[in-house]
Design a protein around this motif. Sequence first.
Motif, PDB file in Angstrom:
ATOM      1  N   MET A  62       0.831  -1.207   0.000  1.00 17.66           N
ATOM      2  CA  MET A  62       0.000   0.000   0.000  1.00 17.66           C
ATOM      3  C   MET A  62       0.869   1.263   0.000  1.00 17.66           C
ATOM      4  SD  MET A  62      -3.052  -0.988  -0.297  1.00 17.66           S
ATOM      5  CE  MET A  62      -2.500  -2.431  -1.203  1.00 17.66           C
ATOM      6  N   SER A  63       1.993   1.195   0.715  1.00 18.12           N
ATOM      7  CA  SER A  63       2.918   2.331   0.753  1.00 18.12           C
ATOM      8  C   SER A  63       3.508   2.584  -0.627  1.00 18.12           C
ATOM      9  CB  SER A  63       4.030   2.056   1.768  1.00 18.12           C
ATOM     10  OG  SER A  63       5.007   3.069   1.722  1.00 18.12           O
ATOM     11  N   GLU A  64       3.901   1.485  -1.322  1.00  9.48           N
ATOM     12  CA  GLU A  64       4.470   1.633  -2.665  1.00  9.48           C
ATOM     13  C   GLU A  64       3.451   2.270  -3.614  1.00  9.48           C
ATOM     14  OE1 GLU A  64       6.866  -0.849  -6.075  1.00  9.48           O
ATOM     15  OE2 GLU A  64       5.869  -1.995  -4.503  1.00  9.48           O
ATOM     16  N   ILE A  65       2.208   1.802  -3.568  1.00  9.66           N
ATOM     17  CA  ILE A  65       1.169   2.344  -4.439  1.00  9.66           C
ATOM     18  C   ILE A  65       0.934   3.822  -4.119  1.00  9.66           C
ATOM     19  CG2 ILE A  65      -1.311   2.240  -4.953  1.00  9.66           C
ATOM     20  CD1 ILE A  65      -1.078  -0.832  -4.603  1.00  9.66           C
ATOM     21  N   PHE A  66       0.918   4.157  -2.838  1.00 10.28           N
ATOM     22  CA  PHE A  66       0.690   5.547  -2.423  1.00 10.28           C
ATOM     23  C   PHE A  66       1.798   6.455  -2.958  1.00 10.28           C
ATOM     24  CE2 PHE A  66       1.539   8.943   0.701  1.00 10.28           C
ATOM     25  CZ  PHE A  66       0.337   9.627   0.624  1.00 10.28           C
ATOM     26  N   ILE A  67       3.053   5.989  -2.857  1.00 16.13           N
ATOM     27  CA  ILE A  67       4.190   6.793  -3.326  1.00 16.13           C
ATOM     28  C   ILE A  67       4.114   6.995  -4.836  1.00 16.13           C
ATOM     29  CG2 ILE A  67       6.701   6.752  -3.647  1.00 16.13           C
ATOM     30  CD1 ILE A  67       6.806   5.380  -0.837  1.00 16.13           C
ATOM     31  N   LEU A  68       3.838   5.913  -5.570  1.00 23.04           N
ATOM     32  CA  LEU A  68       3.795   6.009  -7.033  1.00 23.04           C
ATOM     33  C   LEU A  68       2.647   6.898  -7.503  1.00 23.04           C
ATOM     34  CD1 LEU A  68       4.646   2.319  -7.992  1.00 23.04           C
ATOM     35  CD2 LEU A  68       6.101   4.323  -8.278  1.00 23.04           C
ATOM     36  N   LYS A  69       1.538   6.878  -6.776  1.00 20.83           N
ATOM     37  CA  LYS A  69       0.418   7.753  -7.135  1.00 20.83           C
ATOM     38  C   LYS A  69       0.756   9.217  -6.888  1.00 20.83           C
ATOM     39  CE  LYS A  69      -3.672   4.797  -6.516  1.00 20.83           C
ATOM     40  NZ  LYS A  69      -4.861   4.531  -5.671  1.00 20.83           N
ATOM     41  N   ARG A  70       1.606   9.441  -5.903  1.00 21.98           N
ATOM     42  CA  ARG A  70       1.887  10.796  -5.428  1.00 21.98           C
ATOM     43  C   ARG A  70       2.971  11.497  -6.246  1.00 21.98           C
ATOM     44  NH1 ARG A  70       3.926  10.911   0.745  1.00 21.98           N
ATOM     45  NH2 ARG A  70       5.134  12.828   0.756  1.00 21.98           N
ATOM     46  N   ILE A  71       3.888  10.726  -6.829  1.00 21.19           N
ATOM     47  CA  ILE A  71       5.072  11.320  -7.462  1.00 21.19           C
ATOM     48  C   ILE A  71       5.047  11.117  -8.977  1.00 21.19           C
ATOM     49  CG2 ILE A  71       7.585  11.154  -7.647  1.00 21.19           C
ATOM     50  CD1 ILE A  71       7.672  10.539  -4.678  1.00 21.19           C
ATOM     51  N   ASN A  72       5.294  12.192  -9.696  1.00 24.00           N
ATOM     52  CA  ASN A  72       5.398  12.131 -11.151  1.00 24.00           C
ATOM     53  C   ASN A  72       6.709  12.803 -11.551  1.00 24.00           C
ATOM     54  OD1 ASN A  72       4.922  11.956 -13.889  1.00 24.00           O
ATOM     55  ND2 ASN A  72       3.631  13.776 -13.955  1.00 24.00           N
ATOM     56  N   HIS A  73       7.680  11.989 -11.971  1.00 28.58           N
ATOM     57  CA  HIS A  73       9.003  12.527 -12.295  1.00 28.58           C
ATOM     58  C   HIS A  73       9.657  11.601 -13.312  1.00 28.58           C
ATOM     59  CE1 HIS A  73      13.312  13.531 -11.748  1.00 28.58           C
ATOM     60  NE2 HIS A  73      12.848  14.723 -11.429  1.00 28.58           N
ATOM     61  N   PRO A  74      10.391  12.140 -14.288  1.00 21.76           N
ATOM     62  CA  PRO A  74      10.981  11.287 -15.335  1.00 21.76           C
ATOM     63  C   PRO A  74      11.970  10.254 -14.825  1.00 21.76           C
ATOM     64  CG  PRO A  74      11.752  13.575 -15.519  1.00 21.76           C
ATOM     65  CD  PRO A  74      10.607  13.577 -14.569  1.00 21.76           C
ATOM     66  N   ASN A  75      12.556  10.452 -13.643  1.00 19.62           N
ATOM     67  CA  ASN A  75      13.511   9.483 -13.114  1.00 19.62           C
ATOM     68  C   ASN A  75      12.916   8.571 -12.049  1.00 19.62           C
ATOM     69  OD1 ASN A  75      15.618  12.189 -13.561  1.00 19.62           O
ATOM     70  ND2 ASN A  75      15.923  10.288 -14.687  1.00 19.62           N
ATOM     71  N   ILE A  76      11.599   8.535 -11.991  1.00 14.05           N
ATOM     72  CA  ILE A  76      10.881   7.601 -11.120  1.00 14.05           C
ATOM     73  C   ILE A  76       9.824   6.892 -11.969  1.00 14.05           C
ATOM     74  CG2 ILE A  76       9.319   7.400  -9.139  1.00 14.05           C
ATOM     75  CD1 ILE A  76      10.892   9.681  -7.836  1.00 14.05           C
ATOM     76  N   ILE A  77       9.758   5.583 -11.843  1.00 17.16           N
ATOM     77  CA  ILE A  77       8.859   4.783 -12.674  1.00 17.16           C
ATOM     78  C   ILE A  77       7.419   5.302 -12.563  1.00 17.16           C
ATOM     79  CG2 ILE A  77       8.311   3.025 -10.935  1.00 17.16           C
ATOM     80  CD1 ILE A  77       9.360   2.109 -14.450  1.00 17.16           C
ATOM     81  N   SER A  78       6.726   5.354 -13.705  1.00 19.77           N
ATOM     82  CA  SER A  78       5.365   5.902 -13.726  1.00 19.77           C
ATOM     83  C   SER A  78       4.330   4.815 -13.496  1.00 19.77           C
ATOM     84  CB  SER A  78       5.075   6.563 -15.077  1.00 19.77           C
ATOM     85  OG  SER A  78       5.880   7.700 -15.260  1.00 19.77           O
ATOM     86  N   LEU A  79       3.339   5.146 -12.703  1.00 20.50           N
ATOM     87  CA  LEU A  79       2.208   4.257 -12.449  1.00 20.50           C
ATOM     88  C   LEU A  79       1.075   4.613 -13.412  1.00 20.50           C
ATOM     89  CD1 LEU A  79       0.711   2.174 -10.602  1.00 20.50           C
ATOM     90  CD2 LEU A  79      -0.008   4.131  -9.221  1.00 20.50           C
ATOM     91  N   HIS A  80       0.624   3.620 -14.189  1.00 19.16           N
ATOM     92  CA  HIS A  80      -0.480   3.844 -15.130  1.00 19.16           C
ATOM     93  C   HIS A  80      -1.835   3.498 -14.530  1.00 19.16           C
ATOM     94  CE1 HIS A  80       2.163   4.925 -18.290  1.00 19.16           C
ATOM     95  NE2 HIS A  80       2.616   3.713 -18.571  1.00 19.16           N
ATOM     96  N   ASP A  81      -1.885   2.398 -13.762  1.00 23.65           N
ATOM     97  CA  ASP A  81      -3.197   1.920 -13.309  1.00 23.65           C
ATOM     98  C   ASP A  81      -3.008   0.915 -12.184  1.00 23.65           C
ATOM     99  OD1 ASP A  81      -5.937   1.650 -13.240  1.00 23.65           O
ATOM    100  OD2 ASP A  81      -6.120   0.732 -15.232  1.00 23.65           O
ATOM    101  N   ILE A  82      -4.051   0.746 -11.397  1.00 27.67           N
ATOM    102  CA  ILE A  82      -4.134  -0.331 -10.404  1.00 27.67           C
ATOM    103  C   ILE A  82      -5.382  -1.138 -10.739  1.00 27.67           C
ATOM    104  CG2 ILE A  82      -4.415  -0.935  -7.961  1.00 27.67           C
ATOM    105  CD1 ILE A  82      -1.797   0.398  -8.391  1.00 27.67           C
ATOM    106  N   ILE A  83      -5.216  -2.443 -10.957  1.00 29.18           N
ATOM    107  CA  ILE A  83      -6.353  -3.304 -11.302  1.00 29.18           C
ATOM    108  C   ILE A  83      -6.440  -4.400 -10.244  1.00 29.18           C
ATOM    109  CG2 ILE A  83      -7.363  -4.827 -13.039  1.00 29.18           C
ATOM    110  CD1 ILE A  83      -5.597  -3.279 -15.109  1.00 29.18           C
ATOM    111  N   GLU A  84      -7.545  -4.442  -9.541  1.00 26.25           N
ATOM    112  CA  GLU A  84      -7.743  -5.430  -8.486  1.00 26.25           C
ATOM    113  C   GLU A  84      -8.780  -6.457  -8.914  1.00 26.25           C
ATOM    114  OE1 GLU A  84      -7.767  -4.267  -4.329  1.00 26.25           O
ATOM    115  OE2 GLU A  84      -7.499  -2.170  -4.932  1.00 26.25           O
TER     116      GLU A  84
END
Length: 265
Positions: A62-84
């Motif tokens: 949950m922490s990883e998902i929260f971080i990826l949702k929060r940060i948008n930067h070219p040197n950090i992997i981008s999150l496109h979607d969460i599918i449950e």
Amino acid sequence: MAGQGTGGRGGRVVGDYMVGRQIGSGSFSVVWHARHRVHGTEVAIKEIVTGRLNKKLQESLMSEIFILKRINHPNIISLHDIIEVPGRIHIVLEYCRGGDLSMYIQRHGRVPEALAKHFMQQLAAGLQVLRDNNLIHRDLKPQNLLLSTNDTNDILKMADFGFARSLQPRGLAETLCGSPLYMAPEIMQLQKYDAKADLWSVGAILFQLVTGKTPFTGSNQMQLLQNIMKSTGLQFPPEVNLSTECTDLCYRLLRRNPGIPFIPT
């Protein structure tokens, strides 16, 4: 997987994505290459079986998902979607064609200092964003640094934030995590540590990039720690010709105690 389409493992559909080959795996996850069914965008889907996760691992996810949702930067992997779906979570991430930095080092051996500088500048930019958000990664290693392409225009992207955590200003953490070869000694010693722990990992990565080997080794974690603690400096291979600026940066990053100079031998 039930409810995600038919056609066998190669023809699975997850949300709007056609799942292809497996491109990675971890203790609790499998990573698949996939394409968007409509516009063909390549993605990486990290598939996690939630039933295998204990409470602490669920919190890390949950922490990883929260971080990826929060940060948008070219040197950090981008999150496109969460599918449950029942029993599974799929994290849809940007696909990095160049693989990870560990694979790159295995293919090329040590890299020219100019290329190491290129990678380090991008890693520093990603780390700056984490610091701006009071985050530490805690598991920086070549396997968690992805490369966007296979060519000279590689963009390095930080990934795998399962161990990352939020730090209050001047906050200290005590949890043991990370990969020993790149782990700051204060973490291995179960001492309190702060964001400087990530800088030790950066130093170990830089050292490996320019020399082709890790700065310290050991047959197990205890011996590795002992070798670090009894070391009086860094041992650069004699055949490697590096600038003073590069070796000085390695010394500054790989200091057991940031308040005490790490003197070259």
